[in-house]
Scaffold this active site. Structure first.
Site, PDB file in Angstrom:
ATOM      1  CE  LYS A  36      -0.125   1.436  -4.267  1.00 41.74           C
ATOM      2  NZ  LYS A  36       0.008   0.099  -4.530  1.00 41.74           N
ATOM      3  CB  SER A  73      -1.066   0.006   1.268  1.00 35.84           C
ATOM      4  OG  SER A  73      -1.860   1.040   1.164  1.00 35.84           O
ATOM      5  CE1 TYR A  84       0.450   4.589  -6.102  1.00 38.92           C
ATOM      6  CE2 TYR A  84       0.593   5.817  -4.258  1.00 38.92           C
ATOM      7  CZ  TYR A  84       1.085   4.813  -4.910  1.00 38.92           C
ATOM      8  OH  TYR A  84       2.215   4.118  -4.432  1.00 38.92           O
TER       9      TYR A  84
END
Length: 324
Positions: free
Chosen positions: A205, A165, A201
């Site tokens: 994650k 992550s 993004y």
């Protein structure tokens, strides 16, 4: 070992036991300037047979050749090329099914491959490419392989699923939802500016954090001795990060090397402690170099984790049954 002590970080590799006989898969393992390459390399050095994931056979084979060049004692049979584009769901499903046919066991799965921050581009299914590559592809790959992971865990406890992550998920506003494809495609105010791209993004994650928690909840419910974790590997000077900041950017000077960035995933994948203390580590979000970190309020939301799994399952079922 004091897990956050920089002076003791190399103990992680030293304390990983012999992995002979175990099978591992590491996605995004093609570049020596990337985290996945070093995770795959170290697992093979410890004796595992490792599938070295990349988008093409050529990239995977090049990585294998470099590992063999840098470690001449390494048995080439421990390194298996694996080509897969995580944005191509049919290929992901086919690749996972072929592994099910070939392998009798799977001990370690490291979902490392990722795309950095990017504009809101959609794939042929109308899904954000960032979310597809960073989460939906790994979700599909993992869930197809879950029967083999569970089978292995029942034969020999110690199986791990590791989802890489990022701390960027902590920048997301609270109240994220994962009820539909529109939630996967959230633009955060713009289809292409620095902050919106970064938050998209982070959304993918956050999904990896929740995915790990939901895997752990399900295997615990079934009484299967497996461990699923997510982690922030640290700020790492990878190829992708270097392109993102630009060559010569002073911020690159303070980042970890790719090998140091691999230490937290390696800890999660193969160090004895997380499995021994899996009541603590199961579903946990780790930070360098193996400590348990704090995720966000949404990252601890059990219902959100279930919603993410269910929505992803429905969406992929529709996509894989369509004629697109």
């Amino acid at each position: 070992m004091r897990l956050n002590d920089m002076d003791s970080k190399r103990d992680i590799v030293a304390e990983i036991p012999d992995l002979t006989g175990k099978v591992a898969i590491v996605t995004g393992a093609n570049s020596p300037q990337g985290i996945g390459y070093h995770v795959a390399h170290q697992l093979a050095i410890k004796g595992a047979r490792v599938y070295v994931g990349a988008r093409s056979v050529e990239k995977s084979q090049n990585a294998i050749s470099e590992m063999l060049r840098s470690t001449p004692s390494l048995d080439s049979e421990r390194l298996v090329p694996l080509a897969m584009d995580l944005n191509d769901f049919r290929q992901v499903q086919s690749t996972a099914r072929s592994i099910l046919e070939k392998e009798e066991r799977l001990d370690i799965l490291v979902n490392n491959a990722t795309r950095m921050s990017m504009p809101l581009h959609k794939d042929r299914y109308g899904i954000s490419i960032s979310f597809s590559t960073n989460f939906l592809g790994p979700y599909l790959f993992t869930t197809v392989l879950l029967p083999l992971l569970k089978k292995t865990a029942c034969m020999e406890p110690g199986v791990r699923v590791v989802n890489v992550s990022s701390r960027v998920h902590l920048a997301l506003p609270t109240g994220i939802r994962f009820d539909s494809v529109d939630d996967f495609n959230r633009d955060f105010g713009s289809e292409d500016d620095h902050q919106s791209n970064r938050l998209r993004y982070g959304l993918s994650k956050l999904a990896m954090v929740l995915f790990s928690k939901e895997i752990q909840r399900r295997v615990n419910e079934d009484g299967i001795p497996m461990l699923a974790t997510s982690m922030h590997p640290g700020g790492v000077r990878t190829d992708g990060v270097t392109r993102y900041f630009g060559e010569g950017n002073d911020r690159l000077n303070d980042l970890l090397t790719p090998l140091d960035g691999a230490l937290t995933p390696l800890f999660a994948a193969a160090h004895p402690l997380p499995f021994i203390e899996r009541e603590r580590y199961g579903g946990a979000y780790l930070v360098p170099f193996g400590g348990i970190g704090n995720t966000s309020e949404d990252g601890e939301n059990k219902q959100l984790a279930k919603d993410l799994w269910d929505t992803s399952e429905r969406l992929l079922k529709d996509v894989l049954s369509s004629s697109l």
